[in-house]
Design a protein around this motif. Sequence first.
Motif, PDB file in Angstrom:
ATOM      1  N   SER A 210       4.058   9.125 -11.178  1.00 43.26           N
ATOM      2  CA  SER A 210       3.773   8.683 -12.554  1.00 43.26           C
ATOM      3  C   SER A 210       2.730   7.578 -12.611  1.00 43.26           C
ATOM      4  CB  SER A 210       5.069   8.223 -13.252  1.00 43.26           C
ATOM      5  OG  SER A 210       6.007   9.279 -13.300  1.00 43.26           O
ATOM      6  N   LEU A 211       1.760   7.634 -11.712  1.00 44.99           N
ATOM      7  CA  LEU A 211       0.658   6.683 -11.761  1.00 44.99           C
ATOM      8  C   LEU A 211      -0.359   7.140 -12.801  1.00 44.99           C
ATOM      9  CD1 LEU A 211       0.039   6.018  -7.941  1.00 44.99           C
ATOM     10  CD2 LEU A 211       1.715   4.984  -9.489  1.00 44.99           C
ATOM     11  N   ASN A 212      -1.245   6.245 -13.165  1.00 45.14           N
ATOM     12  CA  ASN A 212      -2.365   6.601 -14.028  1.00 45.14           C
ATOM     13  C   ASN A 212      -3.339   7.411 -13.183  1.00 45.14           C
ATOM     14  OD1 ASN A 212      -4.955   6.568 -15.323  1.00 45.14           O
ATOM     15  ND2 ASN A 212      -4.236   4.888 -16.622  1.00 45.14           N
ATOM     16  N   VAL A 213      -3.335   8.724 -13.363  1.00 44.27           N
ATOM     17  CA  VAL A 213      -4.097   9.614 -12.483  1.00 44.27           C
ATOM     18  C   VAL A 213      -5.595   9.405 -12.629  1.00 44.27           C
ATOM     19  CG1 VAL A 213      -4.609  12.029 -11.953  1.00 44.27           C
ATOM     20  CG2 VAL A 213      -2.248  11.320 -12.395  1.00 44.27           C
ATOM     21  N   ASP A 214      -6.088   9.183 -13.835  1.00 44.89           N
ATOM     22  CA  ASP A 214      -7.522   8.952 -14.033  1.00 44.89           C
ATOM     23  C   ASP A 214      -7.969   7.693 -13.298  1.00 44.89           C
ATOM     24  OD1 ASP A 214      -7.726  11.208 -15.581  1.00 44.89           O
ATOM     25  OD2 ASP A 214      -7.525  10.135 -17.498  1.00 44.89           O
ATOM     26  N   GLU A 215      -7.191   6.648 -13.440  1.00 45.06           N
ATOM     27  CA  GLU A 215      -7.516   5.390 -12.741  1.00 45.06           C
ATOM     28  C   GLU A 215      -7.437   5.576 -11.229  1.00 45.06           C
ATOM     29  OE1 GLU A 215      -5.412   1.026 -12.245  1.00 45.06           O
ATOM     30  OE2 GLU A 215      -5.349   2.002 -14.222  1.00 45.06           O
ATOM     31  N   PHE A 216      -6.422   6.301 -10.770  1.00 46.67           N
ATOM     32  CA  PHE A 216      -6.250   6.547  -9.343  1.00 46.67           C
ATOM     33  C   PHE A 216      -7.422   7.366  -8.804  1.00 46.67           C
ATOM     34  CE2 PHE A 216      -4.820   9.181  -5.819  1.00 46.67           C
ATOM     35  CZ  PHE A 216      -4.184   8.264  -4.987  1.00 46.67           C
ATOM     36  N   THR A 217      -7.810   8.418  -9.507  1.00 43.74           N
ATOM     37  CA  THR A 217      -8.900   9.286  -9.056  1.00 43.74           C
ATOM     38  C   THR A 217     -10.217   8.522  -8.998  1.00 43.74           C
ATOM     39  OG1 THR A 217      -7.779  11.190 -10.047  1.00 43.74           O
ATOM     40  CG2 THR A 217     -10.111  11.447  -9.489  1.00 43.74           C
ATOM     41  N   ALA A 218     -10.463   7.687  -9.994  1.00 42.25           N
ATOM     42  CA  ALA A 218     -11.673   6.863  -9.983  1.00 42.25           C
ATOM     43  C   ALA A 218     -11.676   5.908  -8.795  1.00 42.25           C
ATOM     44  CB  ALA A 218     -11.787   6.084 -11.301  1.00 42.25           C
ATOM     45  N   CYS A 219     -10.503   5.383  -8.456  1.00 45.09           N
ATOM     46  CA  CYS A 219     -10.381   4.471  -7.317  1.00 45.09           C
ATOM     47  C   CYS A 219     -10.743   5.175  -6.010  1.00 45.09           C
ATOM     48  CB  CYS A 219      -8.960   3.917  -7.247  1.00 45.09           C
ATOM     49  SG  CYS A 219      -8.629   2.864  -5.817  1.00 45.09           S
ATOM     50  N   LEU A 220     -10.310   6.421  -5.860  1.00 42.57           N
ATOM     51  CA  LEU A 220     -10.601   7.171  -4.642  1.00 42.57           C
ATOM     52  C   LEU A 220     -12.099   7.263  -4.374  1.00 42.57           C
ATOM     53  CD1 LEU A 220      -8.136  10.234  -4.808  1.00 42.57           C
ATOM     54  CD2 LEU A 220      -7.896   8.153  -3.437  1.00 42.57           C
ATOM     55  N   ALA A 221     -12.865   7.446  -5.434  1.00 48.25           N
ATOM     56  CA  ALA A 221     -14.303   7.654  -5.291  1.00 48.25           C
ATOM     57  C   ALA A 221     -15.112   6.364  -5.335  1.00 48.25           C
ATOM     58  CB  ALA A 221     -14.793   8.595  -6.399  1.00 48.25           C
ATOM     59  N   SER A 222     -14.458   5.253  -5.636  1.00 45.44           N
ATOM     60  CA  SER A 222     -15.197   4.010  -5.888  1.00 45.44           C
ATOM     61  C   SER A 222     -15.670   3.291  -4.626  1.00 45.44           C
ATOM     62  CB  SER A 222     -14.321   3.054  -6.699  1.00 45.44           C
ATOM     63  OG  SER A 222     -13.224   2.580  -5.901  1.00 45.44           O
ATOM     64  N   GLY A 223     -14.980   3.485  -3.527  1.00 44.51           N
ATOM     65  CA  GLY A 223     -15.298   2.743  -2.302  1.00 44.51           C
ATOM     66  C   GLY A 223     -14.826   1.302  -2.331  1.00 44.51           C
ATOM     67  N   LYS A 224     -14.008   0.935  -3.300  1.00 45.77           N
ATOM     68  CA  LYS A 224     -13.609  -0.464  -3.482  1.00 45.77           C
ATOM     69  C   LYS A 224     -12.748  -1.000  -2.347  1.00 45.77           C
ATOM     70  CE  LYS A 224     -10.350  -1.371  -6.511  1.00 45.77           C
ATOM     71  NZ  LYS A 224      -9.545  -1.454  -7.763  1.00 45.77           N
ATOM     72  N   HIS A 225     -12.065  -0.106  -1.617  1.00 48.08           N
ATOM     73  CA  HIS A 225     -11.181  -0.570  -0.541  1.00 48.08           C
ATOM     74  C   HIS A 225     -11.774  -0.372   0.859  1.00 48.08           C
ATOM     75  CE1 HIS A 225      -7.959  -1.458  -3.269  1.00 48.08           C
ATOM     76  NE2 HIS A 225      -7.909  -0.218  -3.729  1.00 48.08           N
ATOM     77  N   ASP A 226     -12.988   0.165   0.923  1.00 46.02           N
ATOM     78  CA  ASP A 226     -13.574   0.477   2.230  1.00 46.02           C
ATOM     79  C   ASP A 226     -13.753  -0.768   3.105  1.00 46.02           C
ATOM     80  OD1 ASP A 226     -13.646   3.018   1.240  1.00 46.02           O
ATOM     81  OD2 ASP A 226     -15.834   3.215   1.197  1.00 46.02           O
ATOM     82  N   GLU A 227     -14.257  -1.830   2.514  1.00 47.33           N
ATOM     83  CA  GLU A 227     -14.500  -3.047   3.290  1.00 47.33           C
ATOM     84  C   GLU A 227     -13.189  -3.666   3.769  1.00 47.33           C
ATOM     85  OE1 GLU A 227     -16.908  -7.322   3.004  1.00 47.33           O
ATOM     86  OE2 GLU A 227     -16.929  -5.911   1.318  1.00 47.33           O
ATOM     87  N   PHE A 228     -12.166  -3.617   2.933  1.00 46.61           N
ATOM     88  CA  PHE A 228     -10.851  -4.149   3.316  1.00 46.61           C
ATOM     89  C   PHE A 228     -10.308  -3.410   4.541  1.00 46.61           C
ATOM     90  CE2 PHE A 228      -6.201  -4.193   2.962  1.00 46.61           C
ATOM     91  CZ  PHE A 228      -5.941  -5.539   2.802  1.00 46.61           C
ATOM     92  N   ILE A 229     -10.438  -2.093   4.541  1.00 49.44           N
ATOM     93  CA  ILE A 229      -9.952  -1.291   5.672  1.00 49.44           C
ATOM     94  C   ILE A 229     -10.801  -1.556   6.906  1.00 49.44           C
ATOM     95  CG2 ILE A 229      -9.592   1.059   6.519  1.00 49.44           C
ATOM     96  CD1 ILE A 229      -9.070   1.861   3.569  1.00 49.44           C
ATOM     97  N   GLN A 230     -12.123  -1.652   6.734  1.00 49.76           N
ATOM     98  CA  GLN A 230     -13.002  -1.936   7.868  1.00 49.76           C
ATOM     99  C   GLN A 230     -12.676  -3.285   8.506  1.00 49.76           C
ATOM    100  OE1 GLN A 230     -15.465   0.232   9.201  1.00 49.76           O
ATOM    101  NE2 GLN A 230     -15.259  -1.265  10.867  1.00 49.76           N
ATOM    102  N   THR A 231     -12.347  -4.260   7.670  1.00 47.75           N
ATOM    103  CA  THR A 231     -11.960  -5.577   8.193  1.00 47.75           C
ATOM    104  C   THR A 231     -10.691  -5.486   9.026  1.00 47.75           C
ATOM    105  OG1 THR A 231     -12.980  -6.686   6.299  1.00 47.75           O
ATOM    106  CG2 THR A 231     -11.352  -7.945   7.538  1.00 47.75           C
TER     107      THR A 231
END
Length: 276
Positions: A210-231
């Motif tokens: 029951s997450l906000n699917v539109d927000e979740f899908t946009a997050c997947l494509a945004s790259g916003k967490h890539d640097e956090f994972i790389q760190t």
Amino acid sequence: SPQISQKGYNFVMTTKSKKTTPIIFEEVEEEEVMPDTEETITFKRSHFYSVLVVLAFGVGILVGYVLWGRGTTATAAVPAQAAQQPSGQGGDAPAAQPQFTRYDIPTEGYPGLGPDDAKIVIVEFSDFQCPYCRRFHDETYQALLDAYPGQIRFVYRNLPLTSIHPAAMPAAVASLCANDQNAYWDYHEKLFSSEALDEATFIQYAADLSLNVDEFTACLASGKHDEFIQTDMDFAIDLGVQSTPTFFVNGLAIVGAQPLSSFQQLIDKELAGEIP
């Protein structure tokens, strides 16, 4: 820095810049192949007679020992440590005390489950596509939490082995997108129970929770967490982590999908104050 390794997935790094992605390899058992060549050994007659002479000499020495050597007393060197044992004591050296190394593993800002003031903090460096990580999750994870109710805080940090697990990085991103909507651990459970790790599955899990699917899908494509994972990946590699899963129990390393008993042995000693 210390190198931490055991059965699991191992990897090596090329020279790393800030954004380097590790080159990672599975363990491979290599069988040494010996050259298949035929060798012919030829003896000259003179060589043959020389060998007979050497054998006869050796037999003579042996006979002399049997006839004359029995009256002598053989002595052997005594190890210095055994020689220093007090009289009446056995010669065995005291058992060496195990050496423990504590690593400083930050936990602030990473997904955590359990009391903030827990006596035991376990940090796992893991990969959602790693079969050994899944084995730990299926066989040990919940049993470990149940064995120490209210005493463990469990923190998950990402170490996707991208060269052998192409879905590991997208799965890590999806887990953090779920975390943005306060659903990390429920999503974590779905990822480790999934047979498929692709975008359609990630979005379906978001809908299931029951997450906000539109927000979740946009997050997947945004790259916003890539640097956090790389760190996370850079930290683990710099620390010397070489395989997944790798755990740190109050900073003490346990490598591989170990059974519950391995964790209990270390945790019980830690709770009893037996580890400096």
